[in-house]
Design a protein around this motif. Sequence first.
Motif, short mmCIF file in Angstrom:
data_model
loop_
_atom_site.label_atom_id
_atom_site.label_comp_id
_atom_site.label_asym_id
_atom_site.label_seq_id
_atom_site.Cartn_x
_atom_site.Cartn_y
_atom_site.Cartn_z
N GLU A 8 0.85 -1.18 0.00
CA GLU A 8 0.00 0.00 0.00
C GLU A 8 0.88 1.24 0.00
O GLU A 8 1.87 1.32 0.73
CB GLU A 8 -0.92 -0.01 1.22
CG GLU A 8 -2.07 0.94 1.09
CD GLU A 8 -3.20 0.65 2.05
OE1 GLU A 8 -4.01 1.57 2.25
OE2 GLU A 8 -3.28 -0.48 2.59
N THR A 9 0.55 2.20 -0.86
CA THR A 9 1.24 3.48 -0.90
C THR A 9 0.24 4.56 -0.51
O THR A 9 -0.91 4.25 -0.17
CB THR A 9 1.80 3.77 -2.31
OG1 THR A 9 0.72 3.98 -3.21
CG2 THR A 9 2.69 2.64 -2.80
N GLU A 10 0.63 5.80 -0.62
CA GLU A 10 -0.25 6.90 -0.23
C GLU A 10 -1.59 6.86 -0.98
O GLU A 10 -2.65 7.02 -0.38
CB GLU A 10 0.44 8.23 -0.49
CG GLU A 10 -0.36 9.43 -0.04
CD GLU A 10 0.33 10.75 -0.32
OE1 GLU A 10 -0.38 11.76 -0.45
OE2 GLU A 10 1.56 10.78 -0.44
N GLU A 110 4.79 6.52 -8.26
CA GLU A 110 4.49 6.10 -6.89
C GLU A 110 4.57 4.58 -6.75
O GLU A 110 5.18 4.06 -5.81
CB GLU A 110 3.10 6.61 -6.50
CG GLU A 110 2.71 6.34 -5.08
CD GLU A 110 1.37 6.97 -4.71
OE1 GLU A 110 0.65 6.37 -3.89
OE2 GLU A 110 1.04 8.06 -5.24
N LYS A 113 8.33 3.28 -7.21
CA LYS A 113 9.16 3.47 -6.01
C LYS A 113 8.92 2.35 -5.01
O LYS A 113 9.86 1.81 -4.42
CB LYS A 113 8.87 4.83 -5.37
CG LYS A 113 9.48 6.00 -6.11
CD LYS A 113 9.13 7.32 -5.43
CE LYS A 113 9.72 8.50 -6.18
NZ LYS A 113 9.31 9.79 -5.63
N ALA A 114 7.66 2.00 -4.81
CA ALA A 114 7.32 0.93 -3.86
C ALA A 114 7.84 -0.42 -4.35
O ALA A 114 8.34 -1.22 -3.54
CB ALA A 114 5.80 0.87 -3.66
#
Length: 179
Positions: A8-10, A110, A113-114
């Motif tokens: 999970e990201t932002e 995003e 990056k994760a």
Amino acid sequence: MEKFPMIETERLILSQLEEKDIPFITEYLQHRIYSDLTSNIPYPYTENDAVFWLKISKEAFENNTGYTFGIRNKEGRIIGAIGLHDRDDDKAELGYWIGMSYWNKGFVTEAAKAIIDFGFNELGFNKIFATHLLHNPASGRIMEKIGMKQEAVLKEEVKKDGEYFDLVMYSIFKDRDSF
């Protein structure tokens, strides 16, 4: 890894592709631009292509050779996909696509990056690389935003529809100072 991970990201949820995603994948990849800008998405893109892709993605996970994540919004709807595939010698290849209506919103950056962090910290890769067709510089900008540096231009590396295309290769290393 026995169970497919969820990250999970932002703004996103990265999780395993599911059969319920097939109609959305087929709809997104209908546009010729995906075939024109990538080396491995066919045109026309059919439901059978999506079914086959899900099958090989599942097999890659089961064989411990790859992780293909659906990129989902917080409501769980698939908006694209991103994958990390083992290429031996402690290196992996990153690949991605996102639905056109989600372009230029930072979602792939995003997610990437994760996935880079996952590849280094959970899977233990030393190097992660990605390529893009020379005529798709937007993909290269994503690679730069996630800390990758251009490593090479592979001349006439891909043959598609009877034509040869150059690939630009970017890389990032676990210690991030190797370049």
